[in-house]
Write an enzyme that holds these catalytic residues in place. Sequence first.
Site, PDB file in Angstrom:
ATOM      1  N   ASP A 487       0.856  -1.303  -0.046  1.00 53.93           N
ATOM      2  CA  ASP A 487       0.026  -0.022   0.065  1.00 53.93           C
ATOM      3  C   ASP A 487       1.081   1.366  -0.117  1.00 53.93           C
ATOM      4  O   ASP A 487       2.202   1.280   0.259  1.00 53.93           O
ATOM      5  CB  ASP A 487      -1.031  -0.071   1.240  1.00 53.93           C
ATOM      6  CG  ASP A 487      -2.220   0.726   0.995  1.00 53.93           C
ATOM      7  OD1 ASP A 487      -2.273   1.416   0.111  1.00 53.93           O
ATOM      8  OD2 ASP A 487      -3.188   0.353   1.619  1.00 53.93           O
ATOM      9  N   ASP A 557     -10.582   1.899  -2.831  1.00 52.52           N
ATOM     10  CA  ASP A 557     -11.111   1.508  -1.622  1.00 52.52           C
ATOM     11  C   ASP A 557     -12.582   1.586  -1.636  1.00 52.52           C
ATOM     12  O   ASP A 557     -13.112   1.027  -0.444  1.00 52.52           O
ATOM     13  CB  ASP A 557     -10.520   2.745  -0.619  1.00 52.52           C
ATOM     14  CG  ASP A 557      -8.926   2.297  -0.289  1.00 52.52           C
ATOM     15  OD1 ASP A 557      -8.616   1.187  -0.378  1.00 52.52           O
ATOM     16  OD2 ASP A 557      -8.453   3.044   0.412  1.00 52.52           O
TER      17      ASP A 557
END
Length: 738
Positions: A487, A557
């Site tokens: 990430d 997301d």
Amino acid sequence: MPEKERAFDMAIRYNEEKQVFSLHTKNTTYQMCVGKYGFLLHLYYGKRTEGSMDYLLTYADRGFSGNPYDAGTDRTFSMDALLQEFPTQGNGDFRTACLVVKNSDGTYSCDLRYKEHRIVQGKYAIPALPAVYADENEAETLEIVMADVVTGIEATLCYGVLEELDVITRSVKIVNGGKNDVSLEKVQSACLDFMDGGYDFIHFHGRHGMERVMQRTKSMHGLQSIGSRRGTSSHQHNPFMMVAAEAATEETGDCYGLSLMYSGSFKGEVELDQYNQTRVTIGIQDEMFSYPLAPQEAFYAPEVILSYSEAGFGRLSRNYHNVIRYHVCRGKYKDQQRPVLINNWEATYFDFNDEKIYSIAEQASELGVEMLVLDDGWFGKRDNDYSGLGDWFVNEKKMGGELKGLVEKINALGMKFGIWIEPEMVSEDSELYRKHPDWAFVIPGRRPVRGRSQLVLDFSRKEVVDGIFGQICEVLDGVNVEYIKIDMNRSITDVYSATAGDKNQGAVLYRYVLGVYDFLERLAARYPDMLIEGCSGGGGRFDAGMLYYSPQIWCSDNTDAIERLYIQHGTSFGYPVSSVGSHVSAVPNHQTGRSTSMKTRGVVAMAGSFGYELDLNKISEEEKQMVREQIKEYHKYWNMIHNGNYYRLTDPAVHGEIAAWEFAAADAGEALLNVVTIDTHCNASVQYVKLKGLAPEKVYRIEGEEGIYSGDALMNAGIPVPYMSDEYQAWQVHFIEA
């Protein structure tokens, strides 16, 4: 030195008499020539054509358009009006440039002329940067060396031709062959000059949680640009863009694609000039870019993947799908089916221990899920997002002991184990920051801008990359980890490298990206069987460069199934389904509060690398049975989904009533139709969907139903969508050859 005309079956041919280069793919031709005085002029890019097109060049005395000194009294030859391959600032061309050089005397000028060229079998590579790869018999390379005789600057223009894929790649190597330092102030990797205007500019804008929304605007006189100044390719704009004829659709019309293989700040530009000619460029963002080049040093620009289609956006997209799937993605999972996974993030966030994680894994394994991924919070002092980043050691208090014990228990369930990391970041409340505060981007004398309560590590420095890599490997070497989610959860500010020196700060962001690539390359080399998924707050670094290191990227997301219809639709223009990370999440959805059925969430998530993002202990028995069925169906359809042809049947933003898409086998033997209702009405009209990619002469049936359909009828007349009495319902049907 110039070569004689190459054999007719070569993809790259050079006409020595006319000094014309022709780059042929199966369906396209790209042509340029060495014009008067050694300037490299663009001639044509489009449908495959034979013969020289240097006759297309026209000359006229253009007011206020300067002429090179070599032209003497000939005022008809002007770089301000001619189409070029690699335009530079300072040679009389006042349009946007690919190369801007600041010389040692402070002047801005660069005048590149043809020096020599080479044609070689195979595809070129780029040191320290990702690039399309191909076997020796799958590609050819053309290198054209351009030189500025005054300063000694040389630019080697690299063209890779993948004939069967209708793809041409471009990159450039800049070498300072002079005796003085120079500074590169702008380097764009590719330019497409068109002799006419009237093109539409198509790009993909967005934000965190709503990435890659297609926007189509008419090109206008002046300069239109997109890009990122955020240090990453960003949620806001994607480094894939298109220009197309005004009438181009999914199935008809000329369209051109440019995909930049770079994961940092970038810029794409479209300019309609005074003579209604169109220039398109893409490359590194020139804001905050100033790259010093000492004598004999070289700079390598990232690669651009070019493709052209005369048959609309659909074929252009499939060109990109094929080249990315088979010539960008690498490693074990390039072709291999990826495990259906469950990620604990939306199930637990930071609030977990080993028992809670094992409970999620235990239930998931009973339903057929094949991997458990442990997300943020397993390391350092990490119970929220204010601390712990940079301390890559297991929080044994939280995990109830060594991580190895939990992994062994999960493996005993027959499941693989994966883990989340964020290697480029550091928390101020961490052991790493207290020990190495200079490793973070902080401008001396200023308080830094925080993002998600964290700072960015200076990955332009080898010792920083080495330090983080060593920490993470110590964890990975001790447990059976088979998947990593990498990430990157903020944009980059306060760019200052403590070791770069005053003259090198403008090169830091470029070198930062090289550091990230170095980290990823070393990780892939050390763990060749590891599945790596990229992520940057979801889709904030979704680009072809990142796909060279990770065959899939967490698409967004935002896991809401209806929002994902729009996100995945936009993503599909430049990237294959196999690269999309997509999961079934809990309802009400954590981002939007919307509730959709388990079936709908499954159909939408199946347009990607399938998985779950919830606690399966908390769903009904009926839904658990649906999970079992979804996993079986995903395995059944996997090859067609990941290796077949993808078709956008509707644009959900335009159609309004339904979103529809299709996967079709390459041999047209089967197809999977997917429809989701977006809106419902009283006494609604019937919706018809026309399939694509079938064989018109074949006959098909829907698996599990009676009746047969001809391929040409399904494609030309379509099939009615059954009435569904509630919004957000899904219809998924499997057509097989009868």
